[in-house]
Design an enzyme around this catalytic site. Structure first.
Site, mmCIF file in Angstrom:
data_model
loop_
_atom_site.group_PDB
_atom_site.id
_atom_site.type_symbol
_atom_site.label_atom_id
_atom_site.label_comp_id
_atom_site.label_asym_id
_atom_site.label_seq_id
_atom_site.Cartn_x
_atom_site.Cartn_y
_atom_site.Cartn_z
ATOM 1 N N GLU A 132 0.815 -1.215 0.000
ATOM 2 C CA GLU A 132 0.000 0.000 0.000
ATOM 3 C C GLU A 132 0.847 1.261 0.000
ATOM 4 O O GLU A 132 1.997 1.276 0.431
ATOM 5 C CB GLU A 132 -0.951 -0.010 1.189
ATOM 6 C CG GLU A 132 -0.270 -0.260 2.501
ATOM 7 C CD GLU A 132 -1.263 -0.574 3.619
ATOM 8 O OE1 GLU A 132 -1.943 -1.615 3.529
ATOM 9 O OE2 GLU A 132 -1.347 0.214 4.558
ATOM 10 N N CYS A 153 3.474 8.327 0.843
ATOM 11 C CA CYS A 153 4.117 7.420 1.786
ATOM 12 C C CYS A 153 4.217 6.068 1.080
ATOM 13 O O CYS A 153 3.218 5.491 0.672
ATOM 14 C CB CYS A 153 3.245 7.353 3.040
ATOM 15 S SG CYS A 153 3.839 6.203 4.246
ATOM 16 N N CYS A 160 6.960 -6.970 7.099
ATOM 17 C CA CYS A 160 8.157 -6.458 7.765
ATOM 18 C C CYS A 160 8.614 -7.475 8.798
ATOM 19 O O CYS A 160 7.797 -8.069 9.500
ATOM 20 C CB CYS A 160 7.870 -5.115 8.441
ATOM 21 S SG CYS A 160 9.351 -4.400 9.205
ATOM 22 N N CYS A 164 7.641 -4.650 15.316
ATOM 23 C CA CYS A 164 7.320 -3.666 16.363
ATOM 24 C C CYS A 164 5.905 -3.977 16.871
ATOM 25 O O CYS A 164 5.009 -4.254 16.069
ATOM 26 C CB CYS A 164 7.410 -2.243 15.814
ATOM 27 S SG CYS A 164 9.049 -1.870 15.174
ATOM 28 N N CYS A 167 2.643 -2.134 15.426
ATOM 29 C CA CYS A 167 2.563 -1.842 13.987
ATOM 30 C C CYS A 167 1.866 -2.953 13.212
ATOM 31 O O CYS A 167 2.172 -4.138 13.393
ATOM 32 C CB CYS A 167 3.984 -1.635 13.454
ATOM 33 S SG CYS A 167 4.031 -1.385 11.672
ATOM 34 N N GLY A 207 7.201 -2.004 5.675
ATOM 35 C CA GLY A 207 8.565 -2.500 5.532
ATOM 36 C C GLY A 207 9.623 -1.608 6.154
ATOM 37 O O GLY A 207 9.361 -0.467 6.523
ATOM 38 N N GLU A 208 10.807 -2.180 6.282
ATOM 39 C CA GLU A 208 11.944 -1.442 6.837
ATOM 40 C C GLU A 208 12.869 -1.088 5.658
ATOM 41 O O GLU A 208 13.565 -1.962 5.120
ATOM 42 C CB GLU A 208 12.650 -2.327 7.879
ATOM 43 C CG GLU A 208 14.001 -1.835 8.346
ATOM 44 C CD GLU A 208 14.025 -0.361 8.753
ATOM 45 O OE1 GLU A 208 13.242 0.050 9.613
ATOM 46 O OE2 GLU A 208 14.866 0.375 8.184
ATOM 47 N N SER A 239 12.720 6.558 6.453
ATOM 48 C CA SER A 239 12.466 6.321 7.881
ATOM 49 C C SER A 239 12.984 4.940 8.255
ATOM 50 O O SER A 239 12.785 3.973 7.519
ATOM 51 C CB SER A 239 10.962 6.409 8.143
ATOM 52 O OG SER A 239 10.663 6.079 9.475
ATOM 53 N N SER A 262 12.893 6.215 13.802
ATOM 54 C CA SER A 262 11.710 5.904 14.625
ATOM 55 C C SER A 262 12.206 5.533 16.016
ATOM 56 O O SER A 262 12.690 4.423 16.227
ATOM 57 C CB SER A 262 10.944 4.732 14.018
ATOM 58 O OG SER A 262 10.450 5.096 12.757
ATOM 59 N N LEU A 263 12.086 6.461 16.942
ATOM 60 C CA LEU A 263 12.659 6.232 18.272
ATOM 61 C C LEU A 263 11.634 5.562 19.195
ATOM 62 O O LEU A 263 11.853 4.468 19.683
ATOM 63 C CB LEU A 263 13.157 7.557 18.844
ATOM 64 C CG LEU A 263 14.266 7.440 19.865
ATOM 65 C CD1 LEU A 263 15.485 6.728 19.300
ATOM 66 C CD2 LEU A 263 14.675 8.819 20.383
ATOM 67 N N HIS A 264 10.541 6.245 19.459
ATOM 68 C CA HIS A 264 9.394 5.687 20.193
ATOM 69 C C HIS A 264 9.698 5.237 21.619
ATOM 70 O O HIS A 264 8.839 4.641 22.286
ATOM 71 C CB HIS A 264 8.735 4.522 19.442
ATOM 72 C CG HIS A 264 8.460 4.780 17.999
ATOM 73 N ND1 HIS A 264 8.293 6.034 17.464
ATOM 74 C CD2 HIS A 264 8.327 3.926 16.949
ATOM 75 C CE1 HIS A 264 8.067 5.933 16.161
ATOM 76 N NE2 HIS A 264 8.091 4.681 15.835
ATOM 77 N N CYS A 380 0.595 2.446 8.627
ATOM 78 C CA CYS A 380 1.132 1.538 7.624
ATOM 79 C C CYS A 380 0.733 0.090 7.870
ATOM 80 O O CYS A 380 0.728 -0.387 8.973
ATOM 81 C CB CYS A 380 2.658 1.672 7.541
ATOM 82 S SG CYS A 380 3.526 1.274 9.053
#
Ligand code: SAH
Ligand code: SF4
Length: 400
Positions: A132, A153, A160, A164, A167, A207-208, A239, A262-264, A380
């Site tokens: 997507e 995006c 992925c 996480c 996600c 995805g990463e 990202s 992406s820290l979070h 995502c």
């Protein structure tokens, strides 16, 4: 919530093709003119090639080298769907191209949203996999852009492997890397479907991106090149969940794209609870890589999703302000988008504002995204997940 140990081996995501944090990069096997990944391995997509490679290919066949530029004009300016339409090429050249390359495009299977709002596009790839893209209209709070820019995006993988906890993209594990053309085609098809010109690209879809680094950089070159889509590097943001070795590689790339981390979580304890990748590359390792990146005169920014009761405490805000301040990095706060089947939620507006205020009180440059698209499963991986589930069980309805 109890913190998980930081020393134990991370659990791989379900169906993941490799261990979490693996630097395995299928695309590294990319050899001209065959693709190692993808459905039609016998015929690579012509939209995965760079102008110099196309020139080489054309010259090797005895055609004048200027034909290559004619071809990229047909692909990226006039945007034809077949080699037959490349009418200023000799018939023999067109026939040879059709023999050597494919010109497939992903099929749009669903579009959610409408003009002037966030629109989400679900694509079926030639091998049947779903990915997507999201088209986001002008938004002053998004990545500091205040103009009337349209941002896309983009996805870089099917699924992925990084799992996480919050996600949707990682929920079904990892299937495969996208080929370069499958990344570029997201832009081409969204522009064709929407009739809008895209100004900004963020690699924040499924995805990463840094786990598919070779194909990502190949696609970025096509997107950035004057013979390609001609979108300026400063309008391209990658990202990452924090793959430290790949951040170091990116530091040495000459193209001046932007990087978002992406820290979070501002401490290992909190970050490891929600991002298994932190057990592979903890904050010290990640920030060493960030230091290295910045030492190459590059800037980066941090993304921080606010999840109620998980990472939204005052202590996290103070720790985040210190970390961001040391690197002079901007922080984008993003209220969490709920994902069906997951327990997480966003904090109240008050708590979000409070978190932002603490950052600013410490002198950090921070924004709080009043994000769009909450209503159309914009986070995502969500639309794909719903559609996949519906296909498996048609009794589950998906709204159009
Ligand atoms: N894998 C990369 C890029 C894709 S995810 C990365 O993790 O950075 C892009 C961003 O969306 C990341 O910051 C990710 O943490 C965030 N994200 C994922 N699920 C989300 C959700 N449900 N709500 C808000 N942001 C989410
Ligand atoms: Fe993968 Fe990024 Fe989602 Fe984490 S946030 S599971 S790295 S797509």
């Amino acid at each position: 919530m109890a913190a998980q140990g930081t020393s134990s081996a991370p659990k791989p995501a379900r169906n993941a093709a490799g261990p979490l944090g693996s630097t395995r990069d299928k695309a590294a096997k990319w050899t001209f003119p065959r693709l190692a990944v993808g459905f039609d391995v016998a015929k690579p997509s012509i939209k995965s090639l760079h102008l110099d490679e196309l020139t080489q290919h054309i010259s090797a066949q005895g055609a004048p080298s200027y034909r290559a530029k004619q071809i990229t004009d047909w692909l990226y300016e006039k945007r034809v769907a077949s080699f037959a339409e490349m009418t200023d090429l000799p018939a023999a050249t067109r026939a040879q191209l059709a023999k050597d390359f494919s010109l497939n495009q992903p099929e749009v299977v669903r579009v959610l949203g409408s003009k002037d709002t966030t629109r989400k596009f679900l694509f079926r790839l030639t091998d049947g996999n779903l990915i997507e893209s999201v088209l986001i209209p002008a938004s002053p709070a998004l990545y500091g852009e205040t103009s009337d820019r349209r941002t896309i995006c983009v996805s870089t993988q099917v699924g992925c492997a990084y799992g996480c906890k919050f996600c949707a993209s990682g929920l079904d594990g990892f299937t495969r890397n996208l080929d370069p053309n499958e990344i570029v085609d997201q832009l081409l098809v969204v522009e064709a479907e929407s009739g809008e010109k895209i100004d900004n690209i963020v690699f924040m879809g499924m995805g990463e991106p840094l786990a598919n680094l070779t194909n990502l950089l190949r696609a970025i070159r096509i997107i950035n090149a004057p013979w390609g889509l001609g979108i300026g590097a400063r309008h391209i943001t990658i990202s990452t969940s924090g793959l430290a070795p790949q951040i170091r590689k990116l530091a040495l790339e000459p193209t001046q794209f932007r990087l978002a981390i992406s820290l979070h979580g501002a401490t290992d304890e909190v970050r490891s609870q929600i991002m298994p990748v932190n057990r592979r590359y903890n904050l010290a390792t990640l920030f060493d890589a960030c230091d290295y990146y910045i030492a190459q005169k590059k800037r980066l920014m941090f993304e921080y999703i606010l999840i109620a009761g998980v990472n939204d405490s005052d202590e996290q805000a103070h720790a985040l302000a210190r970390r961001a301040g040391r690197l002079s990095a901007k922080v984008n706060l993003i209220p969490y988008n709920t994902v069906e089947g997951l327990k997480w939620s966003r904090p109240s507006r008050n708590r979000q504002e409070n978190f932002l205020r603490i950052l600013r009180d410490h002198g950090a440059v921070a924004t709080l995204r009043r994000e769009k698209g909450h209503d159309i499963s914009a986070a995502c991986g969500q639309l794909r997940l719903q559609t996949k589930r519906t296909e498996v069980d048609p009794a589950i309805s998906v709204s159009r």
